[in-house]
Design an enzyme around this catalytic site. Sequence first.
Site: not given
Ligand code: TEU
Length: 565
Positions: A22, A24, A26, A30, A99, A206, A255, A328-329
Site C-alpha cells: 500500500d 498511500n 489507505d 495499490d 486476470d 477466471d 482456470e 488467492h483462493d
Molecule cells: O474461483 C473459482 C473457483 O471455482 C474456486 O477457486 C472457488 O472460488 C474456490 O475454490 C472456492 O472455494 C475463481 C476466483 O479465483 C475466485 O477468487 C472467485 O471468487 C471466483 O472465481 C468467482 O469469480
Amino acid sequence: MKKENWLYGASVYQIYPRSFCDSNGDGVGDLRGIIGKLDYIKALGVDAVWLCPIYASPNDDNGYDISDYQSIHSDYGTLADFDELVAGLHARGLKLIMDMVLNHTSDEHAWFVESRSSKSSPKRNWYHWLPGRLDGSGAGTEAPNGWQSMFSGPAWEKDVATGEWYLHLFSRKQPDLNWENPVVRLALYDMMRWWLSRGIDGFRLDVINFISKVPGYPDGANAFTHVANGPRVHEFLSEMHREVFEPFGAVAIGETPGVSPELARLYTDPDRKELDVIFQFEMMDADSGPRGKFDARPLRGCDLLGIMKKWQEGLADRGWNSLYWNNHDQPRVISRFGESGLYREISGKALAAFLYLQKGTPFIYQGEEIGMVNTPWQDYSQLRDIESLNFITQARTETVDGKRVWTDAEILYGIRAKGRDSARTPFQWNRKKNAGFSEGVPWIAPHPDWSTINAEVADLRADSILSFYRKLLAFRKSEEAILSGGIEFVDTGTAELCLYRRFALADDGRRAVSVWVGANLSPRRLVLDKDGPWSGSAHPALSNCQTVAKAECWQPWELRVWYGL
Ligand code: TEU
C-alpha cells in the site's frame, strides 16, 4: 506447449493487489505499491506477473465482480499508474498477465443494470433470465431449478422489477453472462483487445470452463455438472483464441475446475488453439471431506503423489499443466501439506522443489516464497471473504433430522484450515508497522508472526526459503530436461519418500543424464535400503539440508536433487 510460446520455460508470480503493498496509507494495496517492488519480483527469477483483478468493482468478491472492465478501481490507482506498471515490468523483461472474469459481471455493471430494467430490454438476453417455477402450494413461485451457488444458497435470485430470476453461480452480486448470445461475446472480445493494445501479454481467465451452460438448465442441486465443460465451451474458446489471443501473440491461462487429464489435453493441445495452460484442482480438493471444502482432512505432501503422477503422465505428450501450491483462493501450503513449526522453511522448500521441477508452468503466489503460513483466526469479525462468511451463516443453521450438521468447533477448524482469507493477509515485507505493508489500517489484519517471517530477514539469510526459491527457479530454467523432458516416477517402497527423474533424450535417441528429484514429504525420519536409486544422492545439486551423511537416511522433509543416469 510450443517452444515459440513466450510462456514456454517461464515461471509466473501471482499478485493479489489488495494485499501486496500500500503506497498511500489507505490500508489497501495499490499499483504504485507494486511498482515500488518490481526489483524484488525480478530478483526472484520469475518471468511474468499475474495480477488479480484491479477493475472497478463493488468488491463483493474482491474484484471478481467487475462493474466496469475498462477502468481501474480507485483503490488501486489510475490508468496512468497502470501504464507505468506495464512499462516497469517490460523494462525488466517481465510480462504481465491480467486476470479476466468473463463468466460473470457485477450486478452493478451497466450491462446488467440495463438487462434487469425490463423484460424487453435490448440487453435482457445478455444474462440468464428465467421465470420461476410454481411451488407445490401454487401460491407463488420458486427458483427455476435447484442449482446451488458456489458460495452457499441458491444459484438463482428473483428480481423484483420483472419477477424473473437470474443465474449467479457465485454470489448474487455476480450474475452469469449469457455466452450463447454472440453480441455478448463480441463485446467481451473488444474489451480484451483494448487491454492487449495497452501492451499486456496475456490473460488468466477466471472459471473459463463455466461459460457454456447445458441448454434447458436441467434440474438438480449440483449446478457444477451442468455448467463445467459445457457443450459449446471448446467452440467458444477457439473463437476467442482466433479473435483475441492469436493476433496479439498473447497467452490464455484458463482456470478450469473439474477437468480430467483428457479434457485438459483438449483445452491445451497447441494445435487446437484454445488455451495455453490450465489450472486444475485435484490436489486442492484432495483434503476436502464428504461435507465439502470446509470439512478439512489433514494431508501431508506425500499423500498427493498419486495425483501428481496421474497429471504428469496424463499430459506427458500433449497438453500443458500449471504447477501451483497456492493462490488467492487456497490456504497457505506450508500449513496445509507441510509443517508450520520447526519445519516451516524446510517443508516449504521440499514441497516447492518437488512440484516445480515437474513438467508445466510454475505459478508462485505472493508470500509463498517467504514461507507465509495460515492465520490462526480467533474471531469471525477478522474474516473478510464472502465464501467463508456465507459458509459460517449457513453451517450454523444447517440441520438434518433436527440435529446440527456442523458443530461450532468444526466450523472454526474448517475456516482456519481452508478459508481463503489466510492467502489474503498482507504481504510481510519487514519488521515495521503492519509488516511494512501499510502506514494506515490494513483492510485485513496482518499475520501475527510478521516480525519473524518477512522478506527483509529472509533476504539476509543465504539458507532462507526465499534464497532457496531463487536458486530453484534458476536451476529449473538451466535444465532443458526439466522444461521439456520426460518424467518417470520411481516407486521407493516407502510412501513418504517421493521420487522421480526427469530426462531428455540425446540426438541418437538414448537417454542423456537424468535429473533426480527426491523428497521425504513427511515429518518422519527415514532409513532406507543402502542401494536404492538414492545411493548416488550424497552430493546433491540442490538440497534443503546441510549435509547428507548417509544417502539412505532422509531427514524429515529432506529434499535432494542430483544428477544420475
Ligand atoms: O474461483 C473459482 C473457483 O471455482 C474456486 O477457486 C472457488 O472460488 C474456490 O475454490 C472456492 O472455494 C475463481 C476466483 O479465483 C475466485 O477468487 C472467485 O471468487 C471466483 O472465481 C468467482 O469469480
